[in-house]
Motif scaffolding. Sequence first.
Motif: not given
Length: 316
Positions: A83-97
């Motif tokens: 019920h607090g903070r959460r974080a998402y890390l997307l590495k190498n985002a430049h390789r996303m379609t």
Amino acid sequence: MNEERLLRCIRDGRAMHAMLIAGPEGSGRAALARKCAAVYCCGEADPARLQNCPDYIELGDAPIGVNEVRALIESTAAQSFSHGRRAYLLKNAHRMTPQAQNALLKTLEEPPENTMLLLTGAEMGLLPTIRSRCAIWRLGAEPVERVQTALEQRGIAKENAYLAACWSGGVCGLAEERATEGYRTFRETAAKLLENALFARLPFQETAKRIAEPVFAEADGQKKRKPDAENAGLLLECWADVLRDALICTEGGAASCSPELENLSRRIAENFTTGRILGMIEFVLEAQKSLAYYRTSPAMTLDAVLVRLMNKEKKT
């Protein structure tokens, strides 16, 4: 703003909830992103705290597609475990379609409450609409001398430290990886392939063989991967370094990107016009971009570069 101020802004709740940490490979962008996530979720810049944190998710060991992004968006709608903070890390985002990037746009613009989205990678390759929705933190390179000193302090011989610092463009993490005999041998081979293409014959078979052989040793427990794409990128990088040095040599300067190959750079400068050298650099960089962001076939990409090198427009 230095790293400490960035982490303080996150701790105090003054940072944007969508952030792109940009920089070259080896610049420490993922490590900094994990510190940011640890501060946001756990209150301290200790990435080890994230290992047992149910409110932290990291993606990017494999290319991120639209299905992974949609699953991430669905998870942001659910309540966090603590019920607090959460974080998402997307590495190498430049390789996303492009489809995956477009799917992420709305969430970047309006992240759910108490949620931080962290992207890492190179700005080139990301849609302008992605970049415009993120606060961008750029990691730069250090002077070659400073990187050389850091490598020497880690026990690397002076000459190897200097060359690795030049090869990395001043990125310390990258320089440490490249301060090996295997990588030096790879560059020597790459230079010979370029020399053959410009002055002898097109080395199609030799180039294909070289990119199929691993350059760096696999770490224990690391999943084995096909080396072709990575090696093709390294090969093109070496060619670009030699050609940039050739351009410097045309103006009477000394090679700085690949000083151990200065003789080849001077030979190119003596035989080709400045315009032709600029053209060669341009299409080598185009090939690098195709490999990195569009995931074109390594062998076909290199063959196309070799064919274009066949144009023997020399000085008269």
